[in-house]
Design a protein around this motif. Structure first.
Motif, PDB file in Angstrom:
ATOM      1  N   ARG A  22       0.847  -1.183   0.000  1.00 31.80           N
ATOM      2  CA  ARG A  22       0.000   0.000   0.000  1.00 31.80           C
ATOM      3  C   ARG A  22       0.890   1.242   0.000  1.00 31.80           C
ATOM      4  O   ARG A  22       2.106   1.143   0.121  1.00 31.80           O
ATOM      5  N   GLN A  23       0.270   2.392  -0.106  1.00 34.16           N
ATOM      6  CA  GLN A  23       1.031   3.636  -0.039  1.00 34.16           C
ATOM      7  C   GLN A  23       1.741   3.764   1.303  1.00 34.16           C
ATOM      8  O   GLN A  23       2.858   4.291   1.392  1.00 34.16           O
ATOM      9  N   SER A  24       1.120   3.249   2.356  1.00 35.53           N
ATOM     10  CA  SER A  24       1.694   3.369   3.691  1.00 35.53           C
ATOM     11  C   SER A  24       2.804   2.370   3.966  1.00 35.53           C
ATOM     12  O   SER A  24       3.500   2.480   4.967  1.00 35.53           O
ATOM     13  N   GLY A  25       2.978   1.358   3.098  1.00 33.27           N
ATOM     14  CA  GLY A  25       4.050   0.408   3.332  1.00 33.27           C
ATOM     15  C   GLY A  25       3.717  -0.991   2.835  1.00 33.27           C
ATOM     16  O   GLY A  25       2.701  -1.225   2.168  1.00 33.27           O
ATOM     17  N   LEU A  26       4.590  -1.922   3.194  1.00 40.81           N
ATOM     18  CA  LEU A  26       4.459  -3.322   2.810  1.00 40.81           C
ATOM     19  C   LEU A  26       4.194  -4.142   4.059  1.00 40.81           C
ATOM     20  O   LEU A  26       4.915  -4.014   5.059  1.00 40.81           O
ATOM     21  N   PHE A  27       3.168  -5.012   4.009  1.00 40.32           N
ATOM     22  CA  PHE A  27       2.753  -5.761   5.179  1.00 40.32           C
ATOM     23  C   PHE A  27       2.617  -7.247   4.837  1.00 40.32           C
ATOM     24  O   PHE A  27       2.151  -7.602   3.753  1.00 40.32           O
ATOM     25  N   ALA A  28       3.026  -8.095   5.767  1.00 41.95           N
ATOM     26  CA  ALA A  28       2.807  -9.532   5.667  1.00 41.95           C
ATOM     27  C   ALA A  28       1.645  -9.893   6.586  1.00 41.95           C
ATOM     28  O   ALA A  28       1.679  -9.576   7.779  1.00 41.95           O
ATOM     29  N   LEU A  29       0.625 -10.548   6.036  1.00 38.79           N
ATOM     30  CA  LEU A  29      -0.578 -10.879   6.790  1.00 38.79           C
ATOM     31  C   LEU A  29      -0.829 -12.376   6.732  1.00 38.79           C
ATOM     32  O   LEU A  29      -0.774 -12.993   5.668  1.00 38.79           O
ATOM     33  N   ASP A  30      -1.106 -12.964   7.891  1.00 37.40           N
ATOM     34  CA  ASP A  30      -1.678 -14.303   7.929  1.00 37.40           C
ATOM     35  C   ASP A  30      -2.858 -14.272   8.896  1.00 37.40           C
ATOM     36  O   ASP A  30      -3.278 -13.212   9.343  1.00 37.40           O
ATOM     37  N   SER A  31      -3.390 -15.424   9.220  1.00 35.14           N
ATOM     38  CA  SER A  31      -4.596 -15.456  10.049  1.00 35.14           C
ATOM     39  C   SER A  31      -4.343 -15.024  11.483  1.00 35.14           C
ATOM     40  O   SER A  31      -5.283 -14.734  12.221  1.00 35.14           O
ATOM     41  N   GLN A  32      -3.064 -14.968  11.893  1.00 40.88           N
ATOM     42  CA  GLN A  32      -2.737 -14.656  13.280  1.00 40.88           C
ATOM     43  C   GLN A  32      -2.031 -13.321  13.464  1.00 40.88           C
ATOM     44  O   GLN A  32      -2.234 -12.631  14.456  1.00 40.88           O
ATOM     45  N   ASN A  33      -1.180 -12.946  12.502  1.00 44.11           N
ATOM     46  CA  ASN A  33      -0.299 -11.808  12.722  1.00 44.11           C
ATOM     47  C   ASN A  33      -0.271 -10.870  11.522  1.00 44.11           C
ATOM     48  O   ASN A  33      -0.571 -11.261  10.389  1.00 44.11           O
ATOM     49  N   THR A  34       0.138  -9.635  11.808  1.00 40.80           N
ATOM     50  CA  THR A  34       0.413  -8.635  10.779  1.00 40.80           C
ATOM     51  C   THR A  34       1.782  -8.042  11.071  1.00 40.80           C
ATOM     52  O   THR A  34       2.037  -7.559  12.175  1.00 40.80           O
ATOM     53  N   THR A  35       2.678  -8.090  10.087  1.00 32.97           N
ATOM     54  CA  THR A  35       4.036  -7.601  10.268  1.00 32.97           C
ATOM     55  C   THR A  35       4.373  -6.611   9.168  1.00 32.97           C
ATOM     56  O   THR A  35       4.138  -6.890   7.986  1.00 32.97           O
ATOM     57  N   GLU A  36       4.905  -5.472   9.541  1.00 32.15           N
ATOM     58  CA  GLU A  36       5.323  -4.494   8.536  1.00 32.15           C
ATOM     59  C   GLU A  36       6.745  -4.787   8.096  1.00 32.15           C
ATOM     60  O   GLU A  36       7.631  -5.051   8.918  1.00 32.15           O
ATOM     61  N   ILE A  37       6.980  -4.762   6.781  1.00 34.87           N
ATOM     62  CA  ILE A  37       8.310  -4.938   6.202  1.00 34.87           C
ATOM     63  C   ILE A  37       8.769  -3.585   5.686  1.00 34.87           C
ATOM     64  O   ILE A  37       8.141  -3.039   4.778  1.00 34.87           O
ATOM     65  N   PRO A  38       9.833  -2.999   6.244  1.00 36.06           N
ATOM     66  CA  PRO A  38      10.294  -1.690   5.775  1.00 36.06           C
ATOM     67  C   PRO A  38      10.609  -1.717   4.282  1.00 36.06           C
ATOM     68  O   PRO A  38      11.138  -2.701   3.763  1.00 36.06           O
ATOM     69  N   LEU A  39      10.275  -0.637   3.589  1.00 31.96           N
ATOM     70  CA  LEU A  39      10.512  -0.551   2.147  1.00 31.96           C
ATOM     71  C   LEU A  39      11.980  -0.246   1.848  1.00 31.96           C
ATOM     72  O   LEU A  39      12.711   0.236   2.720  1.00 31.96           O
ATOM     73  N   PRO A  40      12.442  -0.506   0.625  1.00 34.51           N
ATOM     74  CA  PRO A  40      13.819  -0.176   0.267  1.00 34.51           C
ATOM     75  C   PRO A  40      14.079   1.322   0.387  1.00 34.51           C
ATOM     76  O   PRO A  40      13.162   2.136   0.220  1.00 34.51           O
TER      77      PRO A  40
END
Length: 284
Positions: free
Chosen positions: A54-72
């Motif tokens: 998204r514009q706000s960043g890159l996120f990894a989502l599964d059924s339990q957790n949400t983790t933000e991955i910093p952009l380059p």
């Protein structure tokens, strides 16, 4: 007694504030993941978690957790707009002014793959469906480039379709003279070529600017394309297309091992189809 009650109320208040502070980062993160921002791109990681750009960043989502991955990092502030997953599950991001970057899961860092590119004007990238070291990039006026060593060296292989490419994929659909097919979403529709770059031709008569394209890795003849928010499907490798009913404007799509077809919408939602064919929210 009043003093005891007062102390008890004070202790409860402190406990409540402590709990609120503890969960606040999670609440803020959850809000930032789906705050009405359109989904720019989708793919999955090696564990099957959805990767949402998204514009706000890159996120990894599964059924339990949400983790933000910093952009380059980008000195110019350029933002990624194209994302791909390699044959070895590696993650790649690209965009005009940003070039191409690969994410190293072990170090949690991004590595630039731009040393041998003529410029950073990358509008679309694709990873080979079965060859982990083979990548493709489209550089606007520069045309099509390919790397067979995971981005260490890029070589121009073709000018690409007549019209500018907005989205791009490599498929292992049978029938190619080499190792697969390239599908390009252009400003005119979907173009298709064997990956020998023998000839670019129209994939059917679907017309309009294609903003996203993907295929079903379990049934490669099934190709999906998005034109002006509308989702279209071809069950014969791009020969014919049919529109699919969906309640929101689509901006991105991918295939998940658990959810199968997942789409991202203009409103920021992630949807998949249930057994009844209804579009339902993912992980909600």
């Amino acid at each position: 007694m009043r003093a005891m009650v007062s102390r008890l109320n004070s202790a409860v208040s402190r406990l409540f504030l402590f709990a609120l502070v503890a969960v606040m980062p999670t609440l803020v993160q959850a809000q930032s993941v789906n705050e009405g921002q359109a989904v720019r791109a989708l793919t999955t990681d090696s564990s099957g978690a959805l990767l949402v750009l998204r514009q706000s960043g890159l996120f990894a989502l599964d059924s339990q957790n949400t983790t933000e991955i910093p952009l380059p990092p980008s000195d110019s502030g350029a933002q990624p707009r194209s994302m791909a997953k390699g044959g070895d599950e590696s993650l790649y991001l690209a965009g005009p002014g940003l070039g191409i970057w690969r994410y190293d899961e072990a170090s949690k860092r991004w590595q630039s793959l731009n040393d041998t590119l003529p410029d950073l004007g990358v509008t679309a990238i694709a990873a080979h469906a079965t060859q982990p070291d083979t990548l493709y990039a489209y550089l606007g006026d520069g045309g099509m480039f390919r790397s067979r060593d995971d981005g260490a060296e890029w070589v121009k292989v073709d000018n690409g379709p007549r019209e500018p490419v907005q989205a791009f994929l490599h498929s292992d659909m049978p029938g190619s003279m080499e190792s697969g097919w390239l599908f390009a979403g252009t400003t005119r529709g979907v173009a298709r070529s064997m990956d020998c770059f023998c000839f670019w031709g129209d994939a059917g008569e679907l017309r309009g600017t294609v903003s996203a394209i993907d295929y079903d890795p379990w049934a490669p003849e099934n190709v999906y394309a998005v034109i002006e928010g509308e989702l279209h499907r071809s069950s014969d490798g791009g020969e014919t297309w049919a529109g699919l009913e969906i309640p929101q404007a689509v901006t991105a799509l991918t295939f998940s091992p658990t959810e199968r077809l997942v789409v991202g919408t203009e409103n920021g939602e992630l949807l998949s189809q249930n057994a009844s064919g209804e579009w339902v929210p993912v992980y909600e």
